[in-house]
Enzyme design. Structure first.
Site, short mmCIF file in Angstrom:
data_model
loop_
_atom_site.label_atom_id
_atom_site.label_comp_id
_atom_site.label_asym_id
_atom_site.label_seq_id
_atom_site.Cartn_x
_atom_site.Cartn_y
_atom_site.Cartn_z
CB SER A 141 -0.87 0.01 1.26
OG SER A 141 -1.48 1.26 1.47
CE1 TYR A 154 -4.08 -1.62 5.13
CE2 TYR A 154 -3.25 0.60 4.70
CZ TYR A 154 -3.74 -0.61 4.24
OH TYR A 154 -3.88 -0.80 2.89
#
Length: 251
Positions: A141, A154
């Protein structure tokens, strides 16, 4: 471009995983569709069959060793090899400042995003090393290269995916195996919509939100093209690369 290749795709029931499964199938690959949700996974299989491709479904929780071993074995039983592994499944965290993150929430994110990626590579690499060939694409990501506000768990998990990708790429570079990663920014998927829903109903919005410089989210198919390229021999000199596909989000 991918004729006669066998591709295993995790998180293939929706979003980038489904789009990439359909794209690679359109380029000639046979797809092993892996997802926790049987209904959505079977729907991906149906869509592949509808466009004339070949696919099977395997249900799995990617954070469990026995489930990962099962989907790897299912691919081997059905097709005898694994040429492409799109190690894609992931979850987002509930937005919160670090001190407010529930420990169970932290464990959930790490188990899926890090342990799931690790286990997938661990057992697929055993197959690819015997074959002396194969390519792996891990989904990280933009949070794997630039931490996101109120998403430290995250961000940590996606930084770990980048580290696993680069470390494994070094270890297997002389064994005929290429390992790369993609870093999507905002993509128009159910996962992204769930984040927006959290903002509306959860009562907490991060102080900073990423700047979508193109003024829109990516479509899953735009990521799928990059995945198919990395899976193909057109990317034959790429390994350990972390490819940003973010519309300028990290600029």
């Amino acid at each position: 471009m991918l004729d006669h290749k066998i591709a295993v795709v995790t998180g293939a029931g929706s979003g980038i995983g489904r789009a990439s499964s359909l794209k690679m199938s359109s380029y000639g690959a046979t797809i092993v569709v892996v997802d926790f949700n049987e209904a959505s996974g079977q729907e991906t299989v149906r869509l592949i069959h509808e466009q004339g491709g070949e696919a099977i479904f395997v249900q799995a929780d990617v954070s469990k060793t026995e489930d990962v071993q099962h989907y790897v074995q299912a691919a081997m039983d059905a097709y005898g090899r694994i040429d492409i592994f799109f190690n894609n499944v992931g979850v987002v965290q509930k937005f919160a400042k670090l001190a407010d993150i529930d420990e169970n929430e932290f464990d959930r994110v790490i188990n899926v995003n890090v342990r799931g990626v690790f286990l997938g590579m661990k057992y697929v690499l055993k197959v690819m090393e015997q074959q002396q060939s194969g390519t792996i694409i891990n989904t990280a990501s933009t949070a794997g290269v630039k931490s996101e506000h109120s998403a430290s768990a995250y961000s940590a998990s996606k930084h770990a995916v980048v580290g696993l990708t680069k470390g494994a790429a070094i270890e297997y570079v002389k064994k005929g195996i290429r390992i790369n990663g993609i870093c999507p920014g905002g993509v128009e998927t159910a996962l992204t919509k769930s984040v927006e829903q959290t903002f509306m109903t959860g009562g907490y919005v991060p102080e900073e939100i990423g700047n979508m410089r193109m003024g829109r989210y990516a479509q899953p198919d735009e990521l799928a093209e990059v995945v198919a390229f990395l899976a193909s021999d057109k990317a034959s000199y790429m390994t350990g690369s972390i490819v940003l596909v973010d519309g300028g989000l990290t600029l």
